[in-house]
Design a protein around this motif. Structure first.
Motif, PDB file in Angstrom:
ATOM      1  N   MET A 126       9.791  13.588  -4.088  1.00 16.24           N
ATOM      2  CA  MET A 126      10.357  14.776  -3.461  1.00 16.24           C
ATOM      3  C   MET A 126       9.653  15.003  -2.124  1.00 16.24           C
ATOM      4  O   MET A 126       8.425  15.090  -2.056  1.00 16.24           O
ATOM      5  CB  MET A 126      10.155  16.014  -4.348  1.00 16.24           C
ATOM      6  CG  MET A 126      10.832  15.910  -5.705  1.00 16.24           C
ATOM      7  SD  MET A 126      12.621  15.686  -5.575  1.00 16.24           S
ATOM      8  CE  MET A 126      13.062  17.285  -4.929  1.00 16.24           C
ATOM      9  N   ALA A 127      10.444  15.090  -1.069  1.00 14.50           N
ATOM     10  CA  ALA A 127       9.870  15.399   0.247  1.00 14.50           C
ATOM     11  C   ALA A 127       9.650  16.910   0.326  1.00 14.50           C
ATOM     12  O   ALA A 127      10.253  17.666  -0.434  1.00 14.50           O
ATOM     13  CB  ALA A 127      10.819  14.930   1.340  1.00 14.50           C
ATOM     14  N   PRO A 128       8.774  17.375   1.253  1.00 19.68           N
ATOM     15  CA  PRO A 128       8.490  18.819   1.343  1.00 19.68           C
ATOM     16  C   PRO A 128       9.753  19.649   1.594  1.00 19.68           C
ATOM     17  O   PRO A 128       9.839  20.796   1.166  1.00 19.68           O
ATOM     18  CB  PRO A 128       7.539  18.908   2.533  1.00 19.68           C
ATOM     19  CG  PRO A 128       6.949  17.550   2.685  1.00 19.68           C
ATOM     20  CD  PRO A 128       7.958  16.580   2.170  1.00 19.68           C
ATOM     21  N   ASP A 129      10.768  19.081   2.263  1.00 25.25           N
ATOM     22  CA  ASP A 129      11.970  19.864   2.561  1.00 25.25           C
ATOM     23  C   ASP A 129      12.961  19.909   1.385  1.00 25.25           C
ATOM     24  O   ASP A 129      14.101  20.338   1.539  1.00 25.25           O
ATOM     25  CB  ASP A 129      12.661  19.316   3.811  1.00 25.25           C
ATOM     26  CG  ASP A 129      12.993  17.835   3.678  1.00 25.25           C
ATOM     27  OD1 ASP A 129      12.723  17.263   2.582  1.00 25.25           O
ATOM     28  OD2 ASP A 129      13.505  17.240   4.647  1.00 25.25           O
ATOM     29  N   GLY A 130      12.552  19.436   0.210  1.00 25.18           N
ATOM     30  CA  GLY A 130      13.409  19.532  -0.969  1.00 25.18           C
ATOM     31  C   GLY A 130      14.338  18.340  -1.138  1.00 25.18           C
ATOM     32  O   GLY A 130      15.093  18.271  -2.101  1.00 25.18           O
TER      33      GLY A 130
ATOM     34  N   GLY B 264       0.816  -1.215   0.000  1.00 22.45           N
ATOM     35  CA  GLY B 264       0.000   0.000   0.000  1.00 22.45           C
ATOM     36  C   GLY B 264       0.848   1.263   0.000  1.00 22.45           C
ATOM     37  O   GLY B 264       2.015   1.248  -0.390  1.00 22.45           O
ATOM     38  N   VAL B 265       0.233   2.363   0.464  1.00 23.69           N
ATOM     39  CA  VAL B 265       0.960   3.632   0.502  1.00 23.69           C
ATOM     40  C   VAL B 265       1.794   3.691   1.780  1.00 23.69           C
ATOM     41  O   VAL B 265       1.360   3.298   2.853  1.00 23.69           O
ATOM     42  CB  VAL B 265      -0.047   4.811   0.463  1.00 23.69           C
ATOM     43  CG1 VAL B 265       0.673   6.135   0.703  1.00 23.69           C
ATOM     44  CG2 VAL B 265      -0.783   4.818  -0.863  1.00 23.69           C
ATOM     45  N   MET B 266       3.052   4.121   1.631  1.00 24.03           N
ATOM     46  CA  MET B 266       3.966   4.175   2.780  1.00 24.03           C
ATOM     47  C   MET B 266       4.469   5.608   2.934  1.00 24.03           C
ATOM     48  O   MET B 266       4.404   6.401   1.992  1.00 24.03           O
ATOM     49  CB  MET B 266       5.147   3.231   2.547  1.00 24.03           C
ATOM     50  CG  MET B 266       4.731   1.778   2.424  1.00 24.03           C
ATOM     51  SD  MET B 266       6.084   0.703   1.913  1.00 24.03           S
ATOM     52  CE  MET B 266       6.035   0.847   0.154  1.00 24.03           C
ATOM     53  N   GLU B 267       4.968   5.924   4.098  1.00 21.92           N
ATOM     54  CA  GLU B 267       5.494   7.269   4.299  1.00 21.92           C
ATOM     55  C   GLU B 267       6.866   7.222   4.948  1.00 21.92           C
ATOM     56  O   GLU B 267       7.091   6.529   5.925  1.00 21.92           O
ATOM     57  CB  GLU B 267       4.543   8.100   5.187  1.00 21.92           C
ATOM     58  CG  GLU B 267       5.074   9.512   5.355  1.00 21.92           C
ATOM     59  CD  GLU B 267       4.095  10.414   6.113  1.00 21.92           C
ATOM     60  OE1 GLU B 267       2.905  10.096   6.181  1.00 21.92           O
ATOM     61  OE2 GLU B 267       4.565  11.454   6.621  1.00 21.92           O
TER      62      GLU B 267
ATOM     63  N   GLY C  81       3.948   7.564  -0.651  1.00 18.29           N
ATOM     64  CA  GLY C  81       3.738   6.995  -1.980  1.00 18.29           C
ATOM     65  C   GLY C  81       3.745   5.486  -1.938  1.00 18.29           C
ATOM     66  O   GLY C  81       4.066   4.880  -0.912  1.00 18.29           O
ATOM     67  N   THR C  82       3.359   4.860  -3.048  1.00 18.64           N
ATOM     68  CA  THR C  82       3.397   3.409  -3.143  1.00 18.64           C
ATOM     69  C   THR C  82       4.834   2.978  -3.424  1.00 18.64           C
ATOM     70  O   THR C  82       5.721   3.807  -3.673  1.00 18.64           O
ATOM     71  CB  THR C  82       2.506   2.918  -4.301  1.00 18.64           C
ATOM     72  OG1 THR C  82       3.041   3.468  -5.505  1.00 18.64           O
ATOM     73  CG2 THR C  82       1.075   3.348  -4.135  1.00 18.64           C
TER      74      THR C  82
ATOM     75  N   VAL D  45      15.382   2.428   2.272  1.00 19.33           N
ATOM     76  CA  VAL D  45      14.949   3.726   1.767  1.00 19.33           C
ATOM     77  C   VAL D  45      16.057   4.737   1.986  1.00 19.33           C
ATOM     78  O   VAL D  45      16.624   4.810   3.079  1.00 19.33           O
ATOM     79  CB  VAL D  45      13.649   4.177   2.475  1.00 19.33           C
ATOM     80  CG1 VAL D  45      13.282   5.591   2.040  1.00 19.33           C
ATOM     81  CG2 VAL D  45      12.521   3.210   2.154  1.00 19.33           C
ATOM     82  N   GLN D  46      16.398   5.458   0.949  1.00 22.42           N
ATOM     83  CA  GLN D  46      17.438   6.472   1.077  1.00 22.42           C
ATOM     84  C   GLN D  46      16.830   7.860   0.992  1.00 22.42           C
ATOM     85  O   GLN D  46      15.960   8.111   0.160  1.00 22.42           O
ATOM     86  CB  GLN D  46      18.465   6.335  -0.065  1.00 22.42           C
ATOM     87  CG  GLN D  46      19.353   5.119   0.082  1.00 22.42           C
ATOM     88  CD  GLN D  46      20.485   5.122  -0.923  1.00 22.42           C
ATOM     89  OE1 GLN D  46      20.551   5.992  -1.791  1.00 22.42           O
ATOM     90  NE2 GLN D  46      21.374   4.173  -0.808  1.00 22.42           N
TER      91      GLN D  46
END
Lengths: 445, 367
Positions: free
Chosen positions: B94-98, B75-78, B84-85, B112-113
């Protein structure tokens, strides 16, 4: 008195021959010229050799013949050419013919046999002797029609390579919990598993400059052998079975079931044509791997990334591309190097006879990078597990067939077959058109 | 009027200079790329372009997150503020912090990097390519007794000297013969001169390829094949029509008075040729020498057919072709090899360049 002297010489010959060929007790009797040569009868003679193999193979060849040269006093002068196919015809036409020639494909050799330029080796290599040295299929593949149409023994095989191999990054493969497939169903299941894990199974690349597409022909040949009878394969390579036949189409569609599926190929189908065949396997050695399987002959290890020491059996390994239909067994697709003689001097005979003996290749086998087609070779002679494994696949194969494109006329096997497969994979033409185009390019005579 | 013309020329000069500079850049850029590549390691050459040696922005690892084992990966992960999936994360979000969040590896085992964009340049330069080319590639060979040894392949030096041995006579021979012939055609009256000259000029269009087999069979009969003499003669023969034509145009344009004065003083044709014509012809001789030198130095076909590739006699171009290996597996070595083979032609060109320009324009305007 004279009789005794002769006997002593003969004894000496056998003795020294025994030194070099101590392990060939099982093999057939040594041919006459070879025994004479080993006794030093042809000291100071030169045999000129010409071929396409260069670089590492040339070094290994020269190293391999050294002991023979020292013992016999015959100087084998090997010359390689990157433009072998073009040069050999010019040289033969102009009368500047080498004594022996190494053909990388029997198709080209057949042309010279037909033109009456090659010595019929069966005049000194009897069928019984040959059968002791080689499996039947190798003798068949070296027999070609001569000038009068009657078959002659046009060449003897020295080294072979096996194409039906699938390479995989063993360390990552094991860590991911994947299992080496032994049947086609298991291979399909493995593909599914890899896709479900979010990866792409295959690394495929057929770009090779002007020769782009040759790697695709190998795949078609593998599938021909796995979905059709050997008779059909032989009829196909000799031009009797059309490309535009249900049999060949079935083989091409089997290739397409993998190649045309974007999920199964790294970079998608469109990447196949633009990826160099030599760069394709690199994806397997990325961390984590970008793709997991790569089908190619045993030579491909020389293209693996060089920045770290990739160890065979640890970092990478291979398995046999499984058969699809059990009715067609476990076929092996091979390529190889075959020696022909343009001269019939006794020292030439001696060298050709030497090539038919498995133990002549000992140094090369120990150095690695080649596989012997001879019957009298022991697996222990191989210097590494990869070559030994390849030799085992060859020994266990239920049938052996030569790379079909190398048997076809040059216009097809080194021309339209490559080009049309590339056009099909890149989506320029559909399969039917591609196959019809290849048929149309087949020379009429 | 005059002033106007000058400014026009000036403006045109700037334009043509600009075009020339642009053309030069087009020509030199690939060469520059090859030069840069020749100092890069094999795997770098294969994986990234030569331009990556310049500073550029690239994503760099900032943080690694190991997804929880019990995480539902279908499913969707954060992660780090990016949702996102699996497929979306694999492509990078892209994360909100750029920063960029990207899933590396497969669904079951991957990590996850979190990456930041930063300046980087790959400047790990090496001389390995040059070393391998100059001293020969290394091969490991094991003999039947199991003794391992490392062998070195052929190096470029021997081939370089062979090329020199082929090129120098192959340049001098047509130069000398061509100059003599050109003088003869220009200043010696003999019957059939026009016809012979026409035939010689006509030979300019004969392609070398069609004569390979007949010449080769003659060489084989004469026992010349595989010797340097064979290539010298072949190159001289095929270079002569151009040499004669080029030199004829120059020598024929010499002032008649000069030669007549010499004749009146009692000089023979040979003396005139040696003492008057040759010294004046310096520029055109140099021009032809450059042409022929570069042609012979870069020749592959003639060497391939008439000398062959035995290591003892093979020339540089043949060696270069072999450097890439049986199946092209070492093509990265071509970069270094190409630059080494370029050294001499460049030296010859720059050494004779001032004659070259003069020689090309000389004789173009008859006074």
């Amino acid at each position: 008195m004279i009789y005794t002297v002769e006997r002593t010489i003969k004894h000496a010959a056998l003795l020294s021959a025994g030194l070099l060929f101590a392990t060939s007790a099982l093999a057939a009797d040594m041919p006459k010229e070879l025994a004479d040569a080993l006794a030093g009868k042809y000291k100071g003679t030169v045999v000129t050799a010409f071929g396409a193999f260069a670089d590492a193979d040339e070094v290994k060849f020269n190293e391999n013949v050294k002991a023979f040269e020292e013992q016999t006093g015959i100087d084998i002068q090997y010359e390689s050419s990157k433009q072998f196919e073009a040069t050999i015809a010019t040289r033969v036409d102009a009368g500047n013919t080498p004594d022996i020639v190494d053909f990388p494909q029997p198709g080209l050799m057949a042309n010279f046999a037909k033109a009456g330029k090659l010595v019929d080796l069966s005049t000194y290599l009897s069928p019984e002797y040959m059968q002791d040295q080689y499996a039947e299929s190798w003798i068949d593949m070296g027999t070609k029609p001569g000038k009068d149409g009657k078959p002659i023994l046009a060449g003897v095989w020295e080294r072979v390579n096996v194409k039906s191999l699938v390479w995989y990054p063993k360390k990552a493969f094991d860590a991911a919990g994947y299992k080496v497939p032994t049947t086609w169903d298991e291979l399909v299941a493995l593909q599914k598993q890899i896709v479900a894990d979010g990866d792409t199974p295959w690394c495929i690349g057929i770009e090779s400059g002007a020769a782009t597409g040759w790697a695709a022909t190998d795949w078609i040949e593998e599938m021909m052998l796995r979905t059709n009878s050997l008779e059909d394969y032989d009829r196909w390579t000799s031009g009797q079975l059309k490309f535009d036949s249900p049999q060949v189409k079935k083989a091409a569609e089997s290739v397409g079931s993998i190649w045309l599926d974007d999920k199964l190929v790294y970079g998608g189908t469109k990447a196949i044509v633009s990826t160099s065949f030599g760069d394709a396997p690199a994806g397997m050695f990325a961390d984590p791997p970008k793709c997991w399987l790569h089908k190619q002959g045993n030579f491909i290890t020389s293209f693996f990334p060089k920045d770290r020491e990739l160890k065979p059996g640890v970092d990478y390994d291979f398995f046999y591309l499984p058969g699809i239909d059990p009715a067609y067994g476990k076929p092996a697709l091979v390529g190889g190097d075959i020696w022909s003689a343009f001269s019939d001097k006794p020292e030439t005979r001696a060298v050709m006879e030497w090539f038919t003996r498995g133990d002549h290749l000992k140094t090369w086998l120990a150095s690695g990078g080649t596989v012997s087609p001879h019957k009298d070779v022991e697996l222990a002679w191989y210097g590494n597990d990869i070559d030994r494994g390849v030799a085992e696949i060859l020994a266990n194969a239920t049938s052996v067939r030569f790379d079909g494109s190398d048997l076809m006329p040059g216009e097809v096997g080194a021309g339209s077959f490559w080009k049309q497969m590339t056009a099909w994979v890149s989506g320029q033409t559909d399969l039917d058109t591609a196959l019809k185009n290849i048929d149309a390019s087949w020379p009429s005579n | 009027m005059t002033q106007n013309a000058t400014t026009r020329v000036g403006r045109g000069g700037i334009l043509s200079s600009a075009v020339l500079l642009l053309l030069c850049a087009f020509w030199l850029l690939p060469t520059f790329g090859v030069l840069v590549s020749s100092f890069r390691a094999a795997d770098d050459v294969r994986s990234t372009g030569w331009w990556s040696v310049f500073p550029h922005r690239e994503w760099r690892l900032a943080e690694t997150i190991n997804p929880a084992l019990d995480l539902d990966r279908s499913g969707v992960m954060e992660f780090a503020g990016a949702r996102g999936t699996f497929e979306e994360l694999r492509a990078g979000i892209m994360a909100p912090d750029g920063r960029r969040v990207i899933w590396v590896g497969n669904r079951r085992l991957g990590t996850v990097q979190v990456q930041e964009r930063g300046w980087t340049s790959s400047n790990a330069f090496t001389l390995d390519n040059y070393e391998s080319v100059l001293t020969g590639k290394q091969y490991e060979v094991t003999n039947a007794q199991g003794v391992k040894q490392t062998l070195r392949g052929d190096d470029l030096l021997a081939a370089f000297l062979n090329s020199l041995a082929v090129t120098l006579p192959a340049v001098l021979l047509p130069l000398v013969v061509g100059a003599l012939a050109a003088y003869g055609f220009a200043w010696v009256r003999f019957p059939g001169r026009g016809l012979v000259f026409t035939i010689v000029v006509g030979l300019l269009v004969v392609p070398l390829q069609i004569s390979l087999v007949p010449v080769l069979s003659d060489y084989v009969r004469l026992g010349l094949n595989g010797t340097y003499l064979a290539v010298w003669l072949a190159h001289a023969g095929f270079g002569l029509p151009l040499a004669i034509y080029l030199l004829y145009n120059y020598i024929a344009a010499l002032p008649r008075e000069l030669l007549e004065a010499a004749t009146v003083d009692g000089a023979s044709h040979l003396q005139i040729f040696r003492l008057i014509v040759l010294p004046i012809c310096g520029p055109i001789l140099a021009s032809y020498a450059i042409f022929q030198f570069i042609w012979v130095w870069n020749d592959y076909l003639v060497a391939l057919i008439f000398i062959g590739s035995q290591p003892k006699v093979q020339v540089l171009t043949m060696r270069l072709a072999e450097i890439v290996g049986s199946r092209g597996n070492d093509w990265h070595l071509l970069t270094a090899g190409a630059f080494i083979s370029m050294v001499l032609p460049l030296a010859v060109f720059f050494g004779l360049q001032r004659y070259f320009v003069r020689g090309l324009t000389a004789g173009s305007i008859k006074s």
